[in-house]
Design a protein around this motif. Structure first.
Motif, PDB file in Angstrom:
ATOM      1  N   GLU A 605       0.850  -0.704   0.059  1.00  0.00           N
ATOM      2  CA  GLU A 605       0.171  -0.134   0.462  1.00  0.00           C
ATOM      3  C   GLU A 605       0.586   1.070   0.113  1.00  0.00           C
ATOM      4  O   GLU A 605       2.221   1.658   0.369  1.00  0.00           O
ATOM      5  N   ILE A 606       1.038   2.176  -0.615  1.00  0.00           N
ATOM      6  CA  ILE A 606       1.281   3.491  -0.637  1.00  0.00           C
ATOM      7  C   ILE A 606       0.472   4.479   0.100  1.00  0.00           C
ATOM      8  O   ILE A 606      -0.583   4.724   0.429  1.00  0.00           O
ATOM      9  N   TYR A 607       1.533   5.512   1.033  1.00  0.00           N
ATOM     10  CA  TYR A 607       0.959   6.040   2.172  1.00  0.00           C
ATOM     11  C   TYR A 607       1.768   7.576   1.704  1.00  0.00           C
ATOM     12  O   TYR A 607       2.759   7.276   1.503  1.00  0.00           O
ATOM     13  N   THR A 608       0.657   7.989   1.834  1.00  0.00           N
ATOM     14  CA  THR A 608       1.481  10.019   1.992  1.00  0.00           C
ATOM     15  C   THR A 608       2.186  10.717   3.098  1.00  0.00           C
ATOM     16  O   THR A 608       0.920  10.748   3.519  1.00  0.00           O
ATOM     17  N   PHE A 609       3.037  10.940   3.258  1.00  0.00           N
ATOM     18  CA  PHE A 609       3.847  12.597   4.182  1.00  0.00           C
ATOM     19  C   PHE A 609       3.702  13.600   3.912  1.00  0.00           C
ATOM     20  O   PHE A 609       4.483  13.745   2.600  1.00  0.00           O
ATOM     21  N   ASP A 641      -6.928  10.424   0.224  1.00  0.00           N
ATOM     22  CA  ASP A 641      -7.394  11.180  -1.474  1.00  0.00           C
ATOM     23  C   ASP A 641      -8.488  11.496  -0.160  1.00  0.00           C
ATOM     24  O   ASP A 641      -9.293  11.630   0.331  1.00  0.00           O
ATOM     25  N   SER A 642      -9.087  13.250  -1.094  1.00  0.00           N
ATOM     26  CA  SER A 642     -10.369  13.549  -0.821  1.00  0.00           C
ATOM     27  C   SER A 642     -11.267  13.372  -1.180  1.00  0.00           C
ATOM     28  O   SER A 642     -12.302  13.192  -0.983  1.00  0.00           O
ATOM     29  N   THR A 647      -5.895  13.567  -5.214  1.00  0.00           N
ATOM     30  CA  THR A 647      -4.801  12.765  -4.765  1.00  0.00           C
ATOM     31  C   THR A 647      -4.466  12.796  -3.780  1.00  0.00           C
ATOM     32  O   THR A 647      -4.261  14.304  -3.333  1.00  0.00           O
ATOM     33  N   ALA A 648      -3.469  12.116  -2.604  1.00  0.00           N
ATOM     34  CA  ALA A 648      -2.902  12.071  -1.593  1.00  0.00           C
ATOM     35  C   ALA A 648      -2.268  13.242  -1.522  1.00  0.00           C
ATOM     36  O   ALA A 648      -1.608  14.164  -0.546  1.00  0.00           O
ATOM     37  N   CYS A 649      -1.334  12.938  -2.638  1.00  0.00           N
ATOM     38  CA  CYS A 649      -0.271  14.355  -2.685  1.00  0.00           C
ATOM     39  C   CYS A 649      -0.864  15.409  -2.935  1.00  0.00           C
ATOM     40  O   CYS A 649       0.132  16.182  -2.120  1.00  0.00           O
ATOM     41  N   GLU A 650      -1.322  15.871  -3.415  1.00  0.00           N
ATOM     42  CA  GLU A 650      -2.285  17.387  -3.775  1.00  0.00           C
ATOM     43  C   GLU A 650      -2.955  17.743  -2.335  1.00  0.00           C
ATOM     44  O   GLU A 650      -2.394  18.666  -1.996  1.00  0.00           O
TER      45      GLU A 650
END
Length: 971
Positions: A605-609, A641-642, A647-650
């Protein structure tokens, strides 16, 4: 008397010339003037002459021997001489021009685009010319549209009528006719070679600061995140392509232009069950669709969904598209028979004699087992009300859900031989089963199959009990014990000898050399598979039963948990994982040595921090050994994600962004021209109220919540800390109060004039429209609002706004009758409480959109909306009325669906009359029992005479091609 022919002939007679005639009455010779003959009215000489021409303005009389002239004042008639006489043709004296009406809020203007104007000579348009009253044009009963209104949410088809009177001005020379006003040119760009195929070949973009950005630019499509590079081609007169942003780039052959383009990526549905030949991910830009698609490699097929954005990858070969379903997803694709899944498999009972749809269905595939085990029987009901019994098979199969079955009514059949039970047919003879009696006082074991090896096994052990092996099976109604054979220990000893083995041997899962021994412990514990031993004298770990023993050192029975050696917790060497990171916006992950276990619990799974250096990055956990440099230090996160496209990065990059809505109470001068909602960046905790604006001025805004959206360009927060929307910082006092009105169904208020102090609130007018009226600070303006059209005022409830009560005026809530002795067919599937727009009170018979009927009792008015699924058939005396307790059979006339042209359909009558119990369905399948053919029909009316051999066979969604094809009615 002289002879007449001796006189010379006068070439041009005049009115006063004399002519001699012989009077026919007295035979005397007399004289008359020529003018007497042309104006006379006697004899045959002038009786047919034209004496005058009547006109609306009076009679025209021509002078003697004078030329008659025809004229047309204003040129409304064209007159010309022809060989056959005078030709009169209609001409257009007055030209009317019709200009499309453009709506902008409450203001309407006429279009100045002359290419959109219409011209007419119709004199009936005179009453509208120049009076500024919009008209609607019709041509053969259809409204003439136009596309000049700039607001797509406020369309109009109106025109203004004006007199067309062009003024002629001489041009100075021909060149002056060709010198057009200067054109605002745009910037044309051409895509670099080998760029993203998802992007257009050319793009036309706006100038920046009145200049085109020359050289190479890197363009991104906002909606899809596709991007590639373009080179400047030149300035053109063309329409701007919207939805794109760009930054400058160096060269088509350098970054970011050489990035591998994203390709459409399709992920296989999680529960897809192809034969293993299909990949889990397919990369292919040629696959069409935006939702669910079915893909095949020629061997098997499975459902996939589109991943947004795409991925950097090479196209997958050997894959073809079978179908697409843009409105479905992986779950609904299964329930609507579009996707295959591992489903429970039921086979029709061997001796079953079923009718209707069930007669032809040998196999049923279902998402549920209905608590059935292998060889259990389930009774399924079909849409045509037929039913049949099916046996659950041992293995699930990869199939689509069987259509035409009401899975909600399926029930497991409890009987010794359910296929021949009363539920499925006649009672069967008792089955033969193997009965193993215990020689240690335990309950017998009953099995439909032999649990021992004939001639070798003479006894067996199970669950701390010893059993004798029977010589043969017997007929019995005892229920199966359902003991798995792998849980039984067989022995060639007799039962009494086997009893001497009073210990159980356990072998450690990961080390066969380690064994422990226990007694039978608590016989209530089902230690069939194995256990985890803790806090006892033997080695801790996972064990499984491997045999029986005696005279060994016995371990304690406490602290045990049932498990087996396949349990993940019983493994000896857990898999090794490593972590990878990449910056947001990057495409490749890199190995790092930092352990992110506390932040990234799940593998793959990809997690954004956000890192401590305020950079957003992504982490993933994969199989492998940790390597590489140290990774970024986590500051905040994870971000997700919103749900609205970001996206989670945004969301990480915009972590300080917050959305605010304009305060309606704020009366600062610039407020009317500012955006209703804005997004601004504020570090730390966002205040509840702010003052913000652009170059034109400021307004007060209230906090909506944090957002992943980009900031609103041109807006910023200014100094000021208002306490609320009515803070003096937000108000510029105005001299008067004004009134505003809006339809309840709309969101924008309109300034109106008139005395409306007594009409503040929500009202319904004479046309049934619901209005909301309020009083605010400001200068009165706008059109006059006439309150005389308002009829009823509405007040809201704690659960419903006043507008809901107005718009749902007349709605009543009905409660399903609970004392009905024999509910109508389908009554159970109808809602307990429903809302209908009706004045009926007391008890009523109600029908839903599927044709089900049930009785309800009115409970009073409600502000809730009518969902449109229910209609009142008729009032009834009470809940026990006959209409509530028995279905009425009526003759109903049906006609064949257009497009139903299969072979069986062609053999059936076009119009048929059949018996229908209760409300007739709009569409259904009808069978000819004499031939066995069936076809699709649509309801017409109540019938007269029953058509022989025709009967209802099943429900049909509609007469559309998909439904006809699914029912087998399409040729």
């Amino acid at each position: 008397m002289a002879v007449i022919y001796t006189y010379p002939i006068k070439a041009v007679p005049e009115g006063d010339d004399l002519i001699l005639i012989s009077d026919s009455k007295d035979k005397f010779t007399k004289q008359i003037k020529v003018s007497s003959i042309s104006g006379g009215s006697g004899g045959d000489g002038c009786v047919n002459a034209i004496s005058g021409i009547q006109t609306p303005a009076g009679t025209y009389s021509a002078s003697l021997c004078a030329t008659t002239s025809f004229t047309s004042t204003g040129g409304s008639i064209s007159i010309s001489g022809t060989a056959a006489g005078v030709n009169f043709e209609a001409n257009c004296i007055t030209n009317y021009v019709l200009k499309p009406v453009i709506c902008q809020g409450s203001q309407c203007t006429a279009s100045t685009a002359s290419e959109t104007w219409l011209f007419s000579c119709d004199s009936s348009l005179s009453q509208y010319a120049g009076v500024n009253i919009p008209v609607v044009l019709e041509n053969n009963g259809s409204i003439v549209p136009h596309s000049q209104n700039p607001d797509p949410n406020d369309p109009t088809n109106c025109f203004y009528v004006e007199l067309w009177s062009p003024t002629v001005n001489l041009a100075s020379n021909c060149q002056s006719c060709c010198d057009l006003p200067p054109v605002e040119l745009k910037c044309l760009y051409t895509k670099c070679s080998d760029s993203d195929p998802n992007m257009p070949t050319t793009l036309t973009l706006d100038k920046v600061n009145d200049n085109c950005t020359t050289g190479v630019i890197y363009v991104t499509e906002t909606a899809t995140n596709y991007s590639c590079c373009y080179t400047f081609t030149g300035e053109v007169d063309a329409t701007v392509d919207t939805g794109y942003t760009f930054v400058t780039a160096n060269d088509c052959a350098q970054a970011p232009c050489v990035d591998t383009p994203l390709i459409k990526t399709w992920d296989i549905c999680p529960d897809a069950c192809d034969t293993g030949t299909l990949p889990s991910i397919v990369y292919d830009d040629d696959i069409e669709g935006t939702g669910l698609v079915v893909l095949s490699n020629g061997i098997s097929e499975a459902c996939y969904t589109l991943r947004i954005p795409g991925t950097v990858a090479n196209p997958t070969t050997g894959i073809t598209q079978v179908s697409r379903y843009d409105t479905l997803n992986c779950d609904t694709g299964v329930t609507q028979n579009r996707c295959k899944e591992l489903l429970f498999h039921f086979v029709k009972c061997a001796d079953a004699t079923c009718t209707g749809d069930s007669a032809s269905v040998e196999n049923i595939y279902s998402e549920q087992s209905y608590t059935a085990s292998t060889d259990d029987v389930v009774l399924f009901e079909f849409d045509d009300r037929s039913s049949c019994c099916y046996v659950l098979q041992e293995d699930k199969v990869c199939e689509k859900v069987t259509g035409g079955i009401n899975f909600n009514t399926a029930t497991k059949v409890e009987a010794l031989d359910p296929c021949a039970s009363q539920a499925c047919g006649e009672d069967p003879p008792l089955p033969e089963k193997w009965v193993y009696n215990s020689c240690s006082g335990c309950d017998p074991i009953v099995s439909t199959s032999r649990l021992h090896t004939p001639g070798i096994d003479f006894s067996m052990w199970w669950n701390c009990c010893y059993y004798e092996v029977p010589a043969s099976a017997i007929q019995t109604d005892l229920a199966d014990s359902e003991i798995p054979t792998e849980e039984i220990f067989k022995s060639n000893l007799d039962c009494e000898s086997l009893r001497l083995f009073d210990q159980i041997e356990w072998t450690k899962c990961d080390d066969p050399s380690i064994k422990i021994y226990t007694g039978c412990c608590d016989t209530q514990d089902t230690l069939h598979l194995g256990f985890v031993a803790k806090d006892f004298s033997g080695p801790v770990g996972c064990y499984e039963i491997t045999g029986l023993s005696k005279e060994q050192d016995t371990s304690p029975c406490d602290n045990i948990i049932e498990t087996n050696c396949q349990d993940p917790g019983c493994g000896t060497s857990p898999p090794s994982y490593k972590f990878q990171t990449r910056n947001c916006g990057g495409t490749q992950f890199s190995n790092v040595s930092t352990d992110y276990s506390a932040f990234v619990p799940n593998a793959d799974e990809i997690y954004t921090f956000n890192s401590t250096d305020n950079t957003c990055f992504e982490i993933q956990k994969v199989l492998g050994t940790a390597s590489g440099p140290s990774g970024p230090t986590v500051s905040t996160g994870p971000y997700s994600d919103s749900g609205t496209g970001e996206t989670a990065c945004e969301c990480c990059n915009n972590k300080d962004n917050h959305q605010y809505s304009k305060c309606e109470e704020s009366t600062l001068a610039a407020c009317p021209g500012l955006d209703q909602t804005i997004v601004v960046s504020i570090a730390g905790t966002p205040p509840e109220y702010i003052i913000a604006g652009d170059a034109s001025g400021n307004c007060c805004y209230s906090f909506d919540g944090s957002t992943c959206k980009d900031i609103t360009v041109g807006y910023s927060q200014v100094v000021g800390d208002p306490a609320n929307c009515e803070d003096p910082l937000c108000i510029e006092p105005l001299p008067n109060d004004k009134f505003q009105a809006k339809l309840c169904s709309e969101t924008d208020w309109t300034d109106v004039t008139g005395s409306l102090d007594n009409y503040i609130g929500v009202w319904k007018d004479t046309r049934g429209d619901c209005y909301e009226i309020r009083k605010v600070s400001g200068i009165p303006s706008g059109p006059l609002f006439d309150p005389s059209n308002l009829l009823t005022q509405f007040v809201g409830t704690p659960d419903a706004p006043a507008c809901d009560c107005c718009e749902n005026d007349g709605n009543q809530i009905y409660q399903k009758c609970t004392d009905t002795d024999s509910p109508l067919s389908g009554c159970a599937s109808m809602g307990e409480t429903i809302v209908i727009n009706s004045a009926a009170v007391g008890s009523v018979l109600v029908r839903d959109s599927r044709g089900n009927e049930c009785c309800y009792t009115a409970q009073g008015p409600t502000c809730d909306p009518d969902d449109g699924s229910y209609t009142i058939v008729q009032p009834v005396d009470n809940c026990n009325a006959a209409e509530c307790n028995q279905a009425v059979t009526q003759l109903q006339l049906y006609t064949k669906c257009s497009g139903a042209n299969s072979g069986p359909c062609l053999s059936m009558d076009r119009d048929v009359t059949i018996d229908i119990v209760g409300a007739p369905p709009t569409n259904c399948v009808i069978e000819n029992t004499a031939t066995g053919d069936s076809c699709c029909y649509v309801w017409v009316s109540v019938g007269d005479v029953l058509t022989p051999d025709y009967q209802f066979s099943g429900l049909l969604n509609d007469c559309e091609p998909d439904s006809l094809d699914e029912a087998g009615c399409a040729g």
